[in-house]
Write a protein that holds these residues in place. Structure first.
Motif, PDB file in Angstrom:
ATOM      1  N   GLY A  78       0.819  -1.208   0.000  1.00 26.80           N
ATOM      2  CA  GLY A  78       0.000   0.000   0.000  1.00 26.80           C
ATOM      3  C   GLY A  78       0.853   1.259   0.000  1.00 26.80           C
ATOM      4  N   ASP A  79       1.904   1.251   0.794  1.00 23.45           N
ATOM      5  CA  ASP A  79       2.805   2.402   0.854  1.00 23.45           C
ATOM      6  C   ASP A  79       3.503   2.603  -0.493  1.00 23.45           C
ATOM      7  OD1 ASP A  79       2.114   2.762   3.485  1.00 23.45           O
ATOM      8  OD2 ASP A  79       3.888   1.764   4.299  1.00 23.45           O
ATOM      9  N   LEU A 157      -0.869   4.736  11.980  1.00 24.21           N
ATOM     10  CA  LEU A 157      -1.453   6.075  11.950  1.00 24.21           C
ATOM     11  C   LEU A 157      -0.521   7.054  11.238  1.00 24.21           C
ATOM     12  CD1 LEU A 157      -3.540   8.203  12.705  1.00 24.21           C
ATOM     13  CD2 LEU A 157      -2.455   8.380  14.965  1.00 24.21           C
ATOM     14  N   THR A 158       0.769   6.971  11.555  1.00 23.79           N
ATOM     15  CA  THR A 158       1.746   7.843  10.899  1.00 23.79           C
ATOM     16  C   THR A 158       1.741   7.631   9.392  1.00 23.79           C
ATOM     17  OG1 THR A 158       3.183   7.891  12.844  1.00 23.79           O
ATOM     18  CG2 THR A 158       4.187   8.439  10.730  1.00 23.79           C
ATOM     19  N   LYS A 162       0.716  10.355   6.422  1.00 27.09           N
ATOM     20  CA  LYS A 162       1.676  10.668   5.372  1.00 27.09           C
ATOM     21  C   LYS A 162       1.074  10.412   3.993  1.00 27.09           C
ATOM     22  CE  LYS A 162       6.047   9.867   7.830  1.00 27.09           C
ATOM     23  NZ  LYS A 162       7.257   8.999   7.899  1.00 27.09           N
ATOM     24  N   ARG A 163       0.371   9.290   3.862  1.00 26.28           N
ATOM     25  CA  ARG A 163      -0.227   8.962   2.568  1.00 26.28           C
ATOM     26  C   ARG A 163      -1.304   9.975   2.200  1.00 26.28           C
ATOM     27  NH1 ARG A 163      -4.269   4.102   0.630  1.00 26.28           N
ATOM     28  NH2 ARG A 163      -4.272   4.723  -1.567  1.00 26.28           N
ATOM     29  N   ASP A 164      -2.145  10.324   3.159  1.00 29.76           N
ATOM     30  CA  ASP A 164      -3.198  11.309   2.883  1.00 29.76           C
ATOM     31  C   ASP A 164      -2.593  12.623   2.396  1.00 29.76           C
ATOM     32  OD1 ASP A 164      -5.093   9.488   3.650  1.00 29.76           O
ATOM     33  OD2 ASP A 164      -5.593  10.469   5.549  1.00 29.76           O
ATOM     34  N   LYS A 168      -3.134  14.165  -1.299  1.00 32.09           N
ATOM     35  CA  LYS A 168      -3.827  15.447  -1.436  1.00 32.09           C
ATOM     36  C   LYS A 168      -2.997  16.457  -2.214  1.00 32.09           C
ATOM     37  CE  LYS A 168      -6.437  15.102   2.911  1.00 32.09           C
ATOM     38  NZ  LYS A 168      -6.540  15.615   4.309  1.00 32.09           N
ATOM     39  N   ASN A 169      -1.682  16.319  -2.156  1.00 38.25           N
ATOM     40  CA  ASN A 169      -0.805  17.311  -2.765  1.00 38.25           C
ATOM     41  C   ASN A 169      -0.105  16.851  -4.031  1.00 38.25           C
ATOM     42  OD1 ASN A 169      -0.828  19.639  -0.754  1.00 38.25           O
ATOM     43  ND2 ASN A 169      -0.357  17.928   0.601  1.00 38.25           N
ATOM     44  N   ARG A 170      -0.436  15.652  -4.528  1.00 38.13           N
ATOM     45  CA  ARG A 170       0.204  15.196  -5.754  1.00 38.13           C
ATOM     46  C   ARG A 170      -0.316  16.011  -6.937  1.00 38.13           C
ATOM     47  NH1 ARG A 170      -2.899   9.441  -5.348  1.00 38.13           N
ATOM     48  NH2 ARG A 170      -4.901  10.071  -6.257  1.00 38.13           N
TER      49      ARG A 170
END
Length: 209
Positions: A78-79, A157-158, A162-164, A168-170
């Motif tokens: 997933g990461d 959670l971390t 980080k993924r969110d 959001k900023n890609r």
């Protein structure tokens, strides 16, 4: 009919999509699996996840028969998928596959992070699923442990935060709620409650078409 499910609340979202597809007799596509499959193939090749040319080649050669590989559900994949999915050319290579799936009869439910905004902007119903990050981390930790994986909830959670932030900023297809999407907060809902809430949204939308 096309139902688009987006949002950062990944935990349970795929299950929601499957349940809705079964309820309406539609086909279901968890688009996140596509990017996970690209990421796994890149890792198997020992390739740099940010190698655009290699990632695009892998995306174009994907075998849908491998989308059911349980390894694709792991946190590590997933990461890696979040990194690969941020490459504009990779997303472009996979758009037609997703749109064709959505267009084929009798109807489809697609879930991901850019369905209602990019893949199917004209979807009949758009649902943007959210949940408190701590709730999502707890659910994902339980899922991972259920698969026999070691999982530290704080680290999960971390990773989620980080993924969110990254999604959001890609530059390509950032994670955002479509203007005409219905927001569904499942922080305090189990899967049954989430399915009922989603069906209510869909039925209301159908009634007002």
């Amino acid at each position: 009919m096309i139902i688009a499910i987006d949002g950062p609340a990944a935990s349970g979202k795929g299950t929601l999509g499957k349940r809705l597809a079964a309820h309406y007799g539609f086909r279901h596509l968890d688009t996140g699996v596509i990017y996970r499959a690209v990421a796994k193939a890149m890792l198997d090749l020992g390739a740099d996840l940010q190698d655009e040319a290699r990632a695009v080649a892998v995306a174009r050669a994907l075998d849908p028969e491998k989308f059911g590989d349980p390894v694709l559900k792991t946190q590590a994949i997933g990461d890696a998928a979040s990194v690969v999915s941020a490459i504009p050319a990779v997303r472009e290579a996979l758009i037609n596959f997703q749109r064709q799936f959505a267009a084929d009869p009798p109807g489809a439910v697609l879930d991901g992070r850019d369905i209602g905004t990019v893949i199917c902007p004209d979807a009949d119903v758009k649902i943007f699923v959210v949940a408190d990050p701590k709730v999502r981390a707890h659910r994902r930790t339980l899922e991972a442990r259920g698969r026999g994986e070691a999982a530290d909830e704080a680290l999960v959670l971390t990773d989620i935060l980080k993924r969110d932030e990254r999604d959001k900023n890609r530059a390509a297809a950032p994670l955002k709620c479509a203007a005409d999407a219905h927001v569904l907060d499942n922080s305090n809902l189990d899967i049954e409650g989430g399915v009922r809430a989603a069906i209510a949204i869909i039925e209301q939308a159908r009634a007002t078409r």
